[in-house]
Design an enzyme around this catalytic site. Structure first.
Site, short mmCIF file in Angstrom:
data_model
loop_
_atom_site.label_atom_id
_atom_site.label_comp_id
_atom_site.label_asym_id
_atom_site.label_seq_id
_atom_site.Cartn_x
_atom_site.Cartn_y
_atom_site.Cartn_z
N LYS A 35 0.84 -1.20 0.00
CA LYS A 35 0.00 0.00 0.00
C LYS A 35 0.88 1.25 0.00
O LYS A 35 0.67 2.20 -0.76
CB LYS A 35 -0.88 -0.03 1.26
CG LYS A 35 -1.99 0.98 1.30
CD LYS A 35 -2.79 0.89 2.59
CE LYS A 35 -4.06 0.11 2.46
NZ LYS A 35 -4.98 0.23 3.61
N GLU A 155 -17.53 8.33 3.58
CA GLU A 155 -16.81 7.79 2.42
C GLU A 155 -17.56 8.23 1.16
O GLU A 155 -18.77 8.31 1.15
CB GLU A 155 -16.74 6.27 2.50
CG GLU A 155 -15.66 5.83 3.46
CD GLU A 155 -15.54 4.31 3.56
OE1 GLU A 155 -15.87 3.61 2.60
OE2 GLU A 155 -15.11 3.84 4.63
N ASN A 208 -23.27 7.95 15.21
CA ASN A 208 -23.54 6.85 14.28
C ASN A 208 -24.78 6.07 14.67
O ASN A 208 -25.56 5.64 13.82
CB ASN A 208 -22.33 5.92 14.18
CG ASN A 208 -21.30 6.45 13.19
OD1 ASN A 208 -21.51 7.49 12.58
ND2 ASN A 208 -20.19 5.75 13.04
N PHE A 249 -31.10 11.18 5.78
CA PHE A 249 -31.15 9.83 6.37
C PHE A 249 -32.57 9.30 6.51
O PHE A 249 -32.85 8.49 7.37
CB PHE A 249 -30.39 9.77 7.70
CG PHE A 249 -28.92 9.66 7.49
CD1 PHE A 249 -28.26 8.45 7.61
CD2 PHE A 249 -28.18 10.76 7.09
CE1 PHE A 249 -26.90 8.33 7.36
CE2 PHE A 249 -26.82 10.67 6.84
CZ PHE A 249 -26.18 9.45 6.97
N LEU A 250 -33.47 9.80 5.66
CA LEU A 250 -34.83 9.26 5.65
C LEU A 250 -35.13 8.60 4.31
O LEU A 250 -36.27 8.55 3.88
CB LEU A 250 -35.86 10.36 5.93
CG LEU A 250 -36.01 10.80 7.40
CD1 LEU A 250 -37.14 11.82 7.53
CD2 LEU A 250 -36.25 9.62 8.33
N CYS A 260 -18.56 1.48 9.22
CA CYS A 260 -18.81 2.21 10.48
C CYS A 260 -20.12 1.83 11.16
O CYS A 260 -20.10 1.31 12.27
CB CYS A 260 -18.76 3.71 10.21
SG CYS A 260 -17.09 4.28 9.88
N LYS A 263 -20.52 -1.84 12.64
CA LYS A 263 -19.64 -2.19 13.76
C LYS A 263 -19.81 -1.23 14.94
O LYS A 263 -19.76 -1.65 16.10
CB LYS A 263 -18.18 -2.29 13.31
CG LYS A 263 -17.39 -1.00 13.31
CD LYS A 263 -15.93 -1.24 13.01
CE LYS A 263 -15.22 0.06 12.71
NZ LYS A 263 -15.23 1.07 13.77
N1 LIG Z 1 -14.03 4.67 6.93
C1 LIG Z 1 -14.80 5.63 7.44
O1 LIG Z 1 -15.66 6.21 6.75
C2 LIG Z 1 -14.63 6.09 8.85
C3 LIG Z 1 -15.28 7.25 9.28
C4 LIG Z 1 -15.11 7.65 10.60
C5 LIG Z 1 -14.34 6.92 11.46
N2 LIG Z 1 -13.73 5.77 11.02
C6 LIG Z 1 -12.90 5.04 11.98
O2 LIG Z 1 -11.54 5.31 11.65
C7 LIG Z 1 -10.72 4.15 11.88
C8 LIG Z 1 -10.02 3.77 10.59
O3 LIG Z 1 -10.99 3.42 9.64
P1 LIG Z 1 -10.62 3.17 8.11
O4 LIG Z 1 -11.90 2.94 7.38
O5 LIG Z 1 -9.70 4.25 7.66
O6 LIG Z 1 -9.81 1.80 8.25
P2 LIG Z 1 -8.96 1.04 7.12
O7 LIG Z 1 -9.10 -0.38 7.43
O8 LIG Z 1 -9.36 1.56 5.76
O9 LIG Z 1 -7.47 1.52 7.38
C9 LIG Z 1 -6.74 1.23 8.52
C10 LIG Z 1 -5.27 1.22 8.14
O10 LIG Z 1 -4.49 1.13 9.31
C11 LIG Z 1 -3.34 0.36 8.99
N3 LIG Z 1 -2.67 -0.07 10.22
C12 LIG Z 1 -3.00 -1.09 11.05
N4 LIG Z 1 -2.13 -1.15 12.08
C13 LIG Z 1 -1.24 -0.14 11.90
C14 LIG Z 1 -0.11 0.34 12.63
N5 LIG Z 1 0.29 -0.25 13.76
N6 LIG Z 1 0.56 1.38 12.15
C15 LIG Z 1 0.19 1.99 11.00
N7 LIG Z 1 -0.87 1.59 10.27
C16 LIG Z 1 -1.58 0.54 10.71
C17 LIG Z 1 -3.89 -0.75 8.15
O11 LIG Z 1 -2.90 -1.40 7.43
C18 LIG Z 1 -4.89 0.02 7.27
O12 LIG Z 1 -4.27 0.48 6.08
C19 LIG Z 1 -11.68 3.10 12.43
O13 LIG Z 1 -11.68 3.17 13.82
C20 LIG Z 1 -13.02 3.54 11.89
O14 LIG Z 1 -14.09 3.08 12.69
C21 LIG Z 1 -13.85 5.36 9.73
#
Ligand SMILES: NC(=O)c1ccc[n+]([C@@H]2O[C@H](COP(=O)([O-])OP(=O)(O)OC[C@H]3O[C@@H](n4cnc5c(N)ncnc54)[C@H](O)[C@@H]3O)[C@@H](O)[C@H]2O)c1
Length: 447
Positions: A35, A155, A208, A249-250, A260, A263
């Protein structure tokens, strides 16, 4: 100021690019070498509108670098954002192993005072644990503060939300730390809400959970609409005009998905349960959502009879438009159920095919061409409201399908347009449309 972002996923990458675009020096670290190698070349690891050009621009101007080397990432860092994943454990609670590994790694490489700012969605108390893990492993001369800065991006509109979000929440027990973060975000001119750490952690889950509840609520109203022959679009529009309710959201449909809502709702149920406070309302929200995911195949069987051998086009794989993220998408339930029914499946999505292929391999067909998906299909099931689907001319269903039968899980088309085209059409919470009188007979869901 040197800023480091741990995690190059949806949140980490968007945060890194956003901060770099604001003129900050940002290093983004991830544990996935492939990546990072792609990102170093300016190739995004995710699909997000507008992301690729800003990524390349900020690599070129030197504001943004990527690494897998923790020493390079964390030494000399003033602010470290933690944006690693917090997936769900089998019991629904948040798996914090990536958070704790990141905290240990930060502790090992930190060589100066720093702010540790958590963007990942984490249960109440996690930021205090992060503080304890790091501060217990660094020399006493190095001082850290933790800030809970929950992420609210959507997203598909992630970069827009970085620059134009509704609010920024900063949860910290130290006003100085809050003030540093406030200065960082000030140019965005987004309202900042400062709270204590625990409140900030809970705000994310509560937000959420509330949005998920709104979706499940309108979906239950849609199910009642189907029984009584009402139209949920009209009901939703009218109730949404009430400012206390609001229209976002309706939109009735086959339920929420993504990384999100599913979970985070389950994690909040667990958090409440651990405190001996059953969150019954949220449990019902989750149950309703799970049921919605099953409706399309139930309806398909009602309208088309046994699905064995029938070519079924699943239109839309991503959990929502404008993303390649298929985590917990309704399409996955639909495909699994269609497979059990023995249908011949062709799955269409403008961006989600590579991720879906990782799950279903060669057991189904894939295409990024809508017409190819519909060619000689017996049935089309719409799972995601991509513009490519919503704005497709309706005659492609009549021209390409063996018979134009659509189960629309996202209410993409107006009933009057569908009627004009002679399509059999079952949407969510709206009266069915039958292309011919003959097809009405087996349809039992409507009285
Ligand atoms: N995706 C969303 O729309 C969204 C919105 C708000 C909050 N969140 C929250 O944000 C967090 C991340 O979500 P995401 O969708 O970006 O996850 P993701 O799975 O897309 O990305 C997480 C990244 O972290 C990396 N990672 C894991 N361990 C690591 C380490 N020790 N050091 C560096 N990198 C490491 C992984 O390889 C991965 O690339 C989650 O807690 C999620 O609930 C996500």
């Amino acid at each position: 100021m040197k800023i480091t972002v741990a995690g190059a996923g949806y949140v980490g990458l968007i945060t890194s690019i956003g901060l770099a675009e604001m003129g900050q020096q940002v290093t983004c670290i991830d544990v996935q070498e492939e990546k990072i190698a792609d990102l170093q070349q300016g190739k995004p690891s995710i699909y997000e509108p507008g992301l690729e050009s800003l990524l390349q621009k900020n690599i070129r101007n030197g504001n943004l670098t990527f690494t897998v080397n923790p020493s390079q990432a964390y030494s000399g860092a003033d602010i470290i954002f933690i944006a690693v994943g917090t997936p769900e454990l089998p019991d629904g609670s948040a798996d914090l192993k990536y958070i704790f590994v990141a905290a240990h790694t930060i502790a090992h490489h930190l060589n100066q005072d720093a702010l540790i700012c958590t963007k990942s969605t984490v249960p109440v108390g996690t930021n205090h644990l992060i503080h304890d893990i790091i501060s217990g492993r660094i020399p006493p001369s190095i001082k850290i503060d933790v800030v809970s800065n929950p992420e609210f991006l959507r997203e598909g509109a992630g970069l827009f939300d970085f620059f134009h979000g509704d609010r920024i929440v900063l949860g910290t027990d130290n006003p100085e730390a809050a003030s540093i973060m406030e200065q960082l975000y000030l140019p965005l001119k987004i309202p900042i809400i400062k709270t204590d750490i625990k409140s900030a952690e809970l705000i994310k889950y509560a937000a959420n959970a509330f949005l998920a509840a709104k979706i499940s609520f309108i979906n239950e109203i849609a199910n009642i609409c189907e029984k009584v022959g009402a139209n949920v679009d009209e009901v939703a529009y009218a109730i949404g005009q009430d400012k206390r309710i609001g229209s976002p959201f309706l939109q009735a449909g086959i339920g929420y998905g993504g990384s999100c809502f599913p979970k985070d709702t389950k994690a909040l149920v667990q958090i409440a349960g651990n405190l001996e406070h059953p969150f019954e309302l949220l449990e019902a929200v989750i149950k309703v959502n799970n049921r919605q995911h099953h409706l399309p195949v139930l309806k398909a069987k009602e309208i088309a009879g046994p699905l064995r051998g029938k070519k079924t086009a699943v239109l839309g794989l991503a959990f929502k438009p404008d993303t390649d993220d298929i985590r917990e998408a309704a399409s996955l339930t639909i495909i699994r159920e269609l497979q059990l029914e023995g249908a011949r499946i062709i799955a269409y999505d403008p961006a989600g095919v590579p991720n879906t292929r990782k799950i279903f391999g060669d057991s189904i067909k894939y295409t990024e061409d809508l017409k190819e998906a519909l060619q000689d299909a017996d049935l089309a099931i719409i799972a995601t409201e991509w513009d490519q689907i919503k704005h497709a001319p309706l005659n492609i269903f009549t021209d390409y399908m063996k018979q134009p039968v659509i189960i629309d899980g996202r209410n993409c088309y107006s009933l009057s347009d569908i009627e004009k085209h002679g399509i059999t059409y079952l949407s969510v919470g709206r009266p069915p449309v039958f292309a011919s009188a003959a097809i009405q007979k087996p349809w039992k869901l409507f009285g």
